[in-house]
Design an enzyme around this catalytic site. Structure first.
Site, short mmCIF file in Angstrom:
data_model
loop_
_atom_site.label_atom_id
_atom_site.label_comp_id
_atom_site.label_asym_id
_atom_site.label_seq_id
_atom_site.Cartn_x
_atom_site.Cartn_y
_atom_site.Cartn_z
N SER A 17 0.89 -1.49 -0.28
CA SER A 17 -0.10 -0.01 -0.08
C SER A 17 0.68 1.54 0.16
O SER A 17 2.05 1.07 0.47
CB SER A 17 -0.88 -0.21 1.22
OG SER A 17 -1.45 1.14 1.40
N TYR B 36 -2.69 -0.26 9.89
CA TYR B 36 -2.19 -1.30 9.29
C TYR B 36 -1.51 -0.48 8.32
O TYR B 36 -0.39 -1.82 7.22
CB TYR B 36 -3.82 -0.37 8.13
CG TYR B 36 -4.00 -0.77 6.90
CD1 TYR B 36 -4.17 -1.92 6.83
CD2 TYR B 36 -3.28 0.43 5.74
CE1 TYR B 36 -4.82 -1.69 4.90
CE2 TYR B 36 -3.43 0.23 4.43
CZ TYR B 36 -4.40 -1.27 4.57
OH TYR B 36 -4.63 -1.15 2.68
#
Length: 283
Positions: free
Chosen positions: A144, A157
């Site tokens: 990401s 995350y």
């Protein structure tokens, strides 16, 4: 990317979003597909969509990528029923708590790491023997843009996506000179269903603007060029440049100013929001 007729492609996390889009893209190329997700209903929907655009063989299984034995069984079934995988897309992932670290329970950290990081590790270990059996193959691990920078409300995350980045870069070095091309993907700003929690919606509406189709197209083009890394999605290039060139101390302040308008700051120590700082600067 030069695909041969009926190449076997594996995609995890296909119930929606980019996983489903990868599956449809490879189906249109005539590839045989091994698809998995923990969401049985979404998996069935994807299988039906794929079958509507391709007559090639499809294997779909409800698999929890946090379970190493289940992923290994999926890999064995893929080889037995379709043949040896030539492309593996480790795409499965979940969002984090969207809360400050001190309000994020330890089980949430463990769950996010289990899916986002160990799901990738399990996929790599299960399918690498098949990938190594080809003269040329692709292993695509999805990180990401939050695997490039650390952001408030995303310690769980970010940790998982930085872990995917470190693992993949090390794995790429280990496989240098083999036929396995390891590619790391840093998508950002993609309009998928990953932001499911109510307090994630303000952030999602502002930042998640790119379509899965646009991102998958860029990934496929990068695979064809055998690139080591692709950063794609809404404003992702700005994030990549900032991560590379801006000193960490200053970068952290910039990130807070950018994101403080889109998160609940009531649980944070008293500090100025972005609008308050802008007002003071203009006075």
């Amino acid at each position: 990317m030069k695909l041969e007729d009926r190449d076997v492609v594996v995609v995890t996390g296909v119930a929606s979003g980019m996983g489903r889009t990868y599956a449809l893209a490879f189906a249109k190329m005539g590839c045989r597909l091994a698809l998995c997700d923990i969401d049985e209903e979404g998996l069935a929907e994807t299988k039906n969509l794929v079958a509507a655009v391709s007559a090639a063989d499809i294997l779909s299984e409800c698999v929890d990528v946090t379970d190493a034995d289940a992923v290994l069984a999926f890999a064995q079934n893929t080889e037995e029923k379709l043949g040896s995988a030539r492309i593996v897309i480790n795409n499965a992932g979940i969002e984090g708590s969207a809360q400050p670290s001190w309000r994020t329970p330890l089980p949430t950290y463990q769950r996010v790491m289990a899916v986002n990081y160990f799901g990738v590790v399990h996929g790599c270990q299960a399918f690498l023997p098949q990938l190594l059996s080809h003269e040329q193959s692709w292993l695509v691990n999805v990180s990401s843009v939050f695997g490039l920078i650390g952001t408030p409300n995303h310690t769980d995350y970010c940790a998982s996506k930085f872990a995917v980045r470190g693992y993949s870069e090390a794995l790429r070095a280990e496989l240098e000179g083999s036929g396995v091309h390891v590619m790391l993907v840093h998508p950002g700003g993609v309009n998928t269903k990953i932001a499911r929690q109510e307090f994630s919606q303000t952030f999602a509406k502002h930042y998640l603007r790119s379509t899965p189709e646009d991102v998958v197209d860029k990934v496929l083009r990068a695979m064809a060029k055998r690139r080591a890394r692709v950063v794609c999605g809404h404003n992702s290039w700005k994030t990549a440049l900032a991560a590379r060139w801006i000193p960490l101390g200053y970068l952290s302040r910039l990130i807070w100013r950018e994101l403080s308008e889109f998160i609940d700051t009531s649980h944070y120590p008293a500090r100025k929001t972005r609008s308050e700082e802008t007002l003071r600067e203009n006075q």
